[in-house]
Design an enzyme around this catalytic site. Structure first.
Site: not given
Length: 428
Positions: A67, A70-71, A142
């Site tokens: 993840h 991905e960022h 987040e």
């Protein structure tokens, strides 16, 4: 370029595996206004233990790194990815799941320009120690935001109850502690291993000309140098048949309690992707028969005020994990959980209604065929199956061939007391 025609669905898919290993699929949809493209790697949150490209020994990386990566791929030294898509009339996004990371765009114009942007930004990572440190604070916020989300909490709380060792029990974004362990070197290691074209699929669906789109993609890839890469070796720890925790309760700021009953499935060590799809579909049909909106159970649960319209179910059967959830909001969470478990344990010893089974099969097939009007549905699901050597349209084949005996066998295999857990969220 190969062409595969699916007469029953009136669909055609064009396919080619490029010299660098990238699998490219193009599905023309004449008359559709929107074109949708996904560029996906077979790399998700559970892939935290593997042999890196060029290595010989297993390494384990911090949770949440897929993840995080991905960022980071959206961050470039000299341009803004989102602005570049927007300038060509496209909207873009990305997501990370348990098993894959997907980058996508949708547009009504300039398809080939946007395909270039998609391919180029994903295939040109930019990591520095400073930008990695900066991103940690963003992802921490987040994670904390989702920690305050009760629906998210009950989902991963149930997974945590079910699994002892398998990384599927860990939040896709990782934990606050784990993301602060991530370095730029970790990101580069994972990128080099999992973002090789041979581990990726590009899918384009819309009112496009397949030959032109394929030629454009090939030209883009031919201009980039990739050495051949071996098949990635991934490691998933064994998980016992029994659940990790039979029952757990937490308190949050909710007005109505939430409760899930989780069921831990079994994956055979020699199970093929097609067999996994058969079990996945059989479980879906079974749960629809037992707990769907037209089931006797659901009507009774509403009448007895055990459940409300939030009640539902979800199941997933992959090649390294299998689970199902049933539940929702309830003012009587203990009674609802007990009744769900009783229903699950009872179904394995009774004969299913064949007429109801056939009706449910037709319902599932109808829903699937209707969903083919959505380019988003097609692209996201097609890639999911393609990684396992399957086609999206195998779903219809599996459903049509499914027998009531298959569904009863799934019930008899899955629904055991020691494979069930209950996770509750109660108001503070």
């Amino acid at each position: 370029m190969q062409m595969k025609r699916y007469e029953q669905m009136d669909e055609t898919v064009y396919y080619e595996q490029l010299a660098n290993g990238l699998q490219v699929y193009v599905m023309p949809k004449a008359g559709f206004n929107k074109t949708y493209a996904t560029f996906t790697t077979k790399y998700g949150s559970i892939d935290n233990h593997f042999v890196p490209l060029g290595g010989e020994e297993l390494v384990q990386v911090p949770d949440g790194i897929a993840h995080f990566l991905e960022h980071k791929l959206f961050e470039k030294e000299d341009y803004d990815v989102f602005q570049k898509f927007s300038a060509s009339g496209a909207s873009s996004n990305a997501f990370t799941s348990f098993t894959r990371t997907c980058y996508l765009f949708s547009t009504t114009s300039e398809v080939e320009t946007n395909l270039t942007t998609l391919l180029d930004f994903v295939q040109a990572p930019y990591f520095t120690a400073e930008t990695v440190e900066k991103e940690k604070g963003i992802i921490e916020e987040e994670i904390k935001m989702y920690d305050d989300n009760a629906d998210f909490k009950v989902y991963f709380g149930t997974l945590n109850n079910l699994f002892v060792n398998h990384p599927i029990k860990i939040d896709i974004a990782g934990t606050v502690a784990s993301i602060y362990e991530i370095t730029a070197e970790d990101l580069q290691l994972c990128y080099d291993t999992f973002y090789h074209p041979s581990n990726m699929v590009l899918f384009v669906v819309g009112d496009v000309e397949p030959e032109s789109v394929m030629a454009h993609i090939k030209d883009n890839q031919d201009a980039k140098a990739y050495e051949a890469a071996p098949e990635i070796k991934r490691y998933f720890p064994d998980d016992p048949v029994q659940v990790a925790v039979p029952h757990r309760e937490v308190q949050m700021q909710v007005s109505v309690p939430k409760v899930y009953v989780g069921v831990k499935g079994r994956v055979a060590p020699d199970e093929t992707a097609y067999e996994a799809l058969e079990k996945d579909m059989a479980m879906d049909v079974l749960l629809e028969m037992m707990f769907g909106g037209s089931s006797d159970y659901f009507e009774k649960a509403l009448d007895e005020e055990l459940a409300n319209e939030s009640f539902g179910f979800e199941s997933s059967h992959g090649l390294s994990f299998s689970f199902a959830f049933i539940g929702g909001d309830s003012t009587k969470p203990d009674a609802l959980a007990a009744s769900i478990k009783d229903e699950l344990l009872a179904v394995s010893s009774r004969t299913l209604d064949v007429a109801e089974f056939e009706r449910m099969k037709r319902k599932k097939i109808g829903r699937f065929l209707s969903a083919l009007n959505s380019v988003e549905f097609i692209a996201n699901r097609f890639t999911e199956y393609a990684f396992d050597g399957l086609s999206l349209f195998d779903v219809v084949d599996v459903l049509e061939k499914m027998t009531v005996d298959q569904v009863e066998a799934v019930a008899a295999t899955y629904f055991k007391e020691d494979a069930m857990t209950v996770f509750k969220i109660m108001p503070k």
